[in-house]
Design a protein around this motif. Sequence first.
Motif, PDB file in Angstrom:
ATOM      1  N   ASP A  96     -11.885  -8.203   5.104  1.00 29.63           N
ATOM      2  CA  ASP A  96     -12.113  -9.006   4.183  1.00 29.63           C
ATOM      3  C   ASP A  96     -10.510  -7.975   2.560  1.00 29.63           C
ATOM      4  OD1 ASP A  96     -14.170  -7.346   3.135  1.00 29.63           O
ATOM      5  OD2 ASP A  96     -14.890  -8.681   1.753  1.00 29.63           O
ATOM      6  N   GLY A  97     -11.099  -6.573   2.630  1.00 27.79           N
ATOM      7  CA  GLY A  97     -10.355  -5.579   2.227  1.00 27.79           C
ATOM      8  C   GLY A  97      -9.030  -5.695   2.451  1.00 27.79           C
ATOM      9  N   MET A  98      -9.186  -5.784   3.598  1.00 24.63           N
ATOM     10  CA  MET A  98      -7.659  -5.936   4.260  1.00 24.63           C
ATOM     11  C   MET A  98      -6.245  -7.648   3.541  1.00 24.63           C
ATOM     12  SD  MET A  98      -5.711  -5.785   8.025  1.00 24.63           S
ATOM     13  CE  MET A  98      -6.031  -7.276   8.491  1.00 24.63           C
ATOM     14  N   GLU A 103      -3.265  -9.981  -0.807  1.00 19.90           N
ATOM     15  CA  GLU A 103      -2.905 -11.004  -1.310  1.00 19.90           C
ATOM     16  C   GLU A 103      -2.846  -9.932  -3.085  1.00 19.90           C
ATOM     17  OE1 GLU A 103      -2.922 -13.898  -1.603  1.00 19.90           O
ATOM     18  OE2 GLU A 103      -2.875 -13.534   0.721  1.00 19.90           O
ATOM     19  N   ALA A 104      -3.184  -8.826  -3.210  1.00 21.62           N
ATOM     20  CA  ALA A 104      -3.173  -8.696  -4.483  1.00 21.62           C
ATOM     21  C   ALA A 104      -1.408  -7.656  -4.454  1.00 21.62           C
ATOM     22  CB  ALA A 104      -3.672  -6.974  -4.203  1.00 21.62           C
ATOM     23  N   PHE A 108       1.204  -8.399  -6.722  1.00 22.37           N
ATOM     24  CA  PHE A 108       1.899  -7.606  -7.732  1.00 22.37           C
ATOM     25  C   PHE A 108       3.784  -7.691  -7.991  1.00 22.37           C
ATOM     26  CE2 PHE A 108       3.703  -3.571  -6.894  1.00 22.37           C
ATOM     27  CZ  PHE A 108       4.118  -2.548  -8.399  1.00 22.37           C
ATOM     28  N   LEU A 109       3.712  -8.015  -6.700  1.00 26.18           N
ATOM     29  CA  LEU A 109       5.787  -8.632  -6.484  1.00 26.18           C
ATOM     30  C   LEU A 109       5.915  -9.656  -7.664  1.00 26.18           C
ATOM     31  CD1 LEU A 109       5.817  -8.000  -2.980  1.00 26.18           C
ATOM     32  CD2 LEU A 109       7.156  -6.486  -3.948  1.00 26.18           C
ATOM     33  N   PRO A 123      -6.529 -17.055   1.121  1.00 27.79           N
ATOM     34  CA  PRO A 123      -7.475 -16.909   2.296  1.00 27.79           C
ATOM     35  C   PRO A 123      -8.608 -15.964   1.777  1.00 27.79           C
ATOM     36  CG  PRO A 123      -5.032 -16.346   3.292  1.00 27.79           C
ATOM     37  CD  PRO A 123      -5.035 -15.996   1.461  1.00 27.79           C
ATOM     38  N   LEU A 124      -9.131 -15.254   1.603  1.00 23.17           N
ATOM     39  CA  LEU A 124     -10.122 -14.779   1.225  1.00 23.17           C
ATOM     40  C   LEU A 124     -11.001 -15.394   0.846  1.00 23.17           C
ATOM     41  CD1 LEU A 124     -11.602 -11.711   1.147  1.00 23.17           C
ATOM     42  CD2 LEU A 124     -10.887 -11.955  -1.974  1.00 23.17           C
ATOM     43  N   GLU A 125     -11.229 -16.670   0.688  1.00 24.72           N
ATOM     44  CA  GLU A 125     -12.138 -17.694   0.236  1.00 24.72           C
ATOM     45  C   GLU A 125     -11.912 -18.036   1.179  1.00 24.72           C
ATOM     46  OE1 GLU A 125     -12.551 -21.625  -2.872  1.00 24.72           O
ATOM     47  OE2 GLU A 125     -10.221 -20.102  -2.598  1.00 24.72           O
ATOM     48  N   HIS A 126     -11.718 -18.462   2.114  1.00 21.99           N
ATOM     49  CA  HIS A 126     -12.440 -18.464   3.390  1.00 21.99           C
ATOM     50  C   HIS A 126     -13.040 -17.723   4.266  1.00 21.99           C
ATOM     51  CE1 HIS A 126     -10.470 -22.609   2.505  1.00 21.99           C
ATOM     52  NE2 HIS A 126      -9.279 -22.119   1.498  1.00 21.99           N
TER      53      HIS A 126
END
Length: 419
Positions: A96-98, A103-104, A108-109, A123-126
């Motif tokens: 999840d950290g990856m 997403e971070a 940022f972009l 995708p982190l939510e799932h």
Amino acid sequence: MNKWFVHVRQIELDVWLYVLLVSGYTLAVVTHLDNMVTSITLALLAASCILLYGVGNHGTVRLVMVYFAVAAVALVPSIAGIALRQAIAPYQFAHDGMIQTEEAARSFLAGKNPYVENYFGTPLEHWWIPGPNELPNPALYHFVYLPFTFIFAAPFLVLAQSALGWFDLRLVFLPLFLVTLFLLPRFTSSPTKQRVLVLLFALNPFFVPFLAEGRNDAFVLFWLVLSVALLQAQHPVASAAAMACACATKQMAWFMLPFYALYVGKVYVRGGTSDKRAILRALMPFVVFALLWAVFVLPFFLWDSRQFIEDVFRYPTGYSEHPYPIKSLGFGGLALALGWIPNASALFPFERLQLLFGIPTLVALLWFLNHRPSISRLWLCCGMLTLVISFFSRVFNDNYLGYLGNLIVLGILSDDITV
């Protein structure tokens, strides 16, 4: 019989280690395979590698075989994870950290602050669906890593999206991991120790599984190893720049700083000179470190200092609205199991224990390094202080064992040459 024992005792350490690691990992894989032909093929391939390594007494041949084993054991699972993730779903076969770091980088972009944004709708939510009585993943509310993690990833994300149509952060981590392995032999002049160092570092059983799922320990270790390698090669300014990158990536790298500063001070800031230019040149590594670290971190602190502090400091220590649950292989896990802490979300003054045990440890290790400054002791001091602080922290994850183990291995196997 006596001749046989003499022969066994003459076998070098790296041979025993190669046999143990290659056969061990092969057995672990084969026991999880249902296909008999594949199992036999893998077993025969492993036996052939071990035989070639044992009979080949040329150092170059053995080093090549070491890197071959690393490719088979450490890289293949990571590459398989990348492929399976793209084939199935972006929230599977990844840590999840990856996922959050990717997403971070996208935030940022897009000109958004990763420390202000939440990660719902990504995708982190799932990645993990909580049960009826469970809270959502707290990472959905907080980005705990420091800015260089996503700053460095951002251009690679743009490039990969343009060329491939998708991005996986392991495409960045794995090449840097390989560069790390080619830097490791620089720390010792013994060919046997060089091979042992690469084997223990790359095939560390507490490191390989987490490399495969994309945890960022390999990324932090790359910058630390690069920094110390440059320091050993008498490039202190470049070394300080690499150290700034490490310390702008993850808080755990900060525990190298007191020992790094002492070592640089002992080697490059020697007393007895009145030449101002020499003094400025000696202080340049510290100036470069401070400036570069500030360039990476300060803009995000100034952008929203409250949210930056909330994510980077209050969240992992349990003081935020959505705290990181106590997850520890050290004191925190023991205290939770014994009922000293009511639940995993409760507050507990871990920082007091860290100060109580960390300050004496720091003082003792600084004395140890000051008494005999060397690259070996630099790694050992960093590893021991990180171990003590981590043991008494709220979070002491399983992957920390791999990170700490590699620091200790570097300390034991690097040449202990006094400055």
